[in-house]
Design a protein around this motif. Structure first.
Motif: not given
Length: 265
Positions: A89-98
Motif C-alpha cells: 500500500a505504501c508503494f502503490a505507485g510503484h507499478t513494477y511491484l506485483a
C-alpha cells in the motif's frame, strides 16, 4: 550508470525512537540529504528492506512522506520487519511491484544495468527463504536477458556472516539460489541488507554485498556464543558504478559531514 543502495532504516511513527533509543527517522533524513548532495546524481536508488520497524500504517506514512521528495527512481524490496500488505500500500505507485503474492520484479529501463528484485521474506518470520517457485521465477527472468549486466536485490543474505545471532535469520535455500546464479553469469552483484553491516563475499559465481543500516550497526561479534548487541556506528550507504569497459565498481560511502576536502590525494 550510478546506483545508490540504502538499507534497513527501520522507520518509526513520528515521535517514537527505534528500540526506544535511536531516532531512526532523523538518521534516514540525514541519509537522504547525503544522497541528494551526490554529484553526479544516481540514476536509481535501491532500498533493500526493513523500511519500517513494526509494519505499522503510521510507520509507512512516515516512509511515504520521507521518500516523496527523493526525486530519483526508487526500487524497493521488503524485509522481515515489513508487513507485505502495508508495504504494498505504501508503494502503490510503484507499478513494477506485483499486486498480490511475493513482490518480485525486474526493471530494465533505467540504464545499461538490469535490476531484479527477489522477495525472500516469509510472512511472520525473521528468516528468509528461496523456495522452488522463487528460484524458478528468477531463473526464467534472468534467462530472458542473458547478456545484460544484472543486479539481484533481496533482504536476507543467503550466507553465514559468522555473527551467530543474525545468522539464525539468514535466507534459507542458499544452495538453490546459488545454482540459479551459476547458470546466469550476467549477474554482477547480489545486493542484500538485514545484517546492518557492510560485507562482501563470493556467492553463486558472483559477488554478494550487504549494505549497512542507516540507523544502527549489529555488533561484529564472531564467537559462536556471542551475546547479541548493536552499536551506533557511523551510518553508511553503498554506491555501485557501472561504466564501459570497467564494469561494476562498488564503493562504501559513510553518511555525514567530514573535515575536508584537502588539496592532496
Amino acid at each position: 550508470m550510478l546506483i545508490a543502495h540504502l538499507s534497513d532504516p527501520h522507520l518509526r511513527p513520528k515521535g517514537y525512537l527505534y528500540q526506544g533509543l535511536v531516532d531512526s527517522n532523523a538518521m534516514f533524513a540525514l541519509a537522504l540529504d547525503h544522497l541528494a548532495g551526490l554529484d553526479p546524481r544516481p540514476d536509481v536508488v535501491l532500498l533493500t528492506g526493513d523500511v519500517v520497524d513494526e509494519g505499522m500504517a503510521e510507520e509507512y506514512a512516515v516512509a511515504a512522506e520521507m521518500l516523496a521528495g527523493i526525486g530519483l527512481p526508487l526500487l524497493v524490496i521488503p524485509g522481515n520487519h515489513d508487513e507485505r500488505d502495508g508495504f504494498r500500500a505504501c508503494f502503490a505507485g510503484h507499478t513494477y511491484l506485483a499486486k498480490a503474492g511475493p513482490l518480485h520484479f525486474a526493471v530494465g529501463d533505467l540504464g545499461p544495468v538490469r535490476i531484479v528484485g527477489l522477495d525472500v521474506t516469509v510472512p511472520g518470520e525473521h528468516y528468509g527463504a528461496v523456495y522452488d517457485e522463487a528460484s524458478s521465477w528468477l531463473d526464467s527472468v534472468l534467462a530472458a536477458e542473458p547478456d545484460r549486466p544484472t543486479l539481484v536485490m533481496m533482504h536476507q543474505p543467503p550466507i553465514l556472516s559468522g555473527i551467530p545471532y543474525i545468522d539464525d535469520y539468514n535466507c534459507r535455500g542458499g544452495d538453490r539460489l546459488a545454482a540459479v546464479l551459476a547458470r546466469n553469469r550476467q549477474v554482477e552483484r547480489v545486493l542484500c541488507g538485514h545484517v546492518h553491516r557492510f560485507m562482501q563475499t563470493r556467492f553463486g559465481g558472483t559477488m554478494l554485498i550487504t549494505a549497512p543500516s542507516t540507523t544502527t550497526a549489529i555488533a561484529l561479534r564472531l564467537r559462536p556464543d556471542a551475546e547479541p548487541a548493536s552499536f551506533l556506528e557511523p551510518p553508511a550507504m553503498v554506491l555501485h558504478h557501472w561504466t564501459q569497459p570497467s564494469g561494476l565498481v562498488t564503493h562504501y560511502v559513510p553518511i555525514g559531514r567530514f573535515p575536508g576536502p584537502y588539496p592532496f590525494f
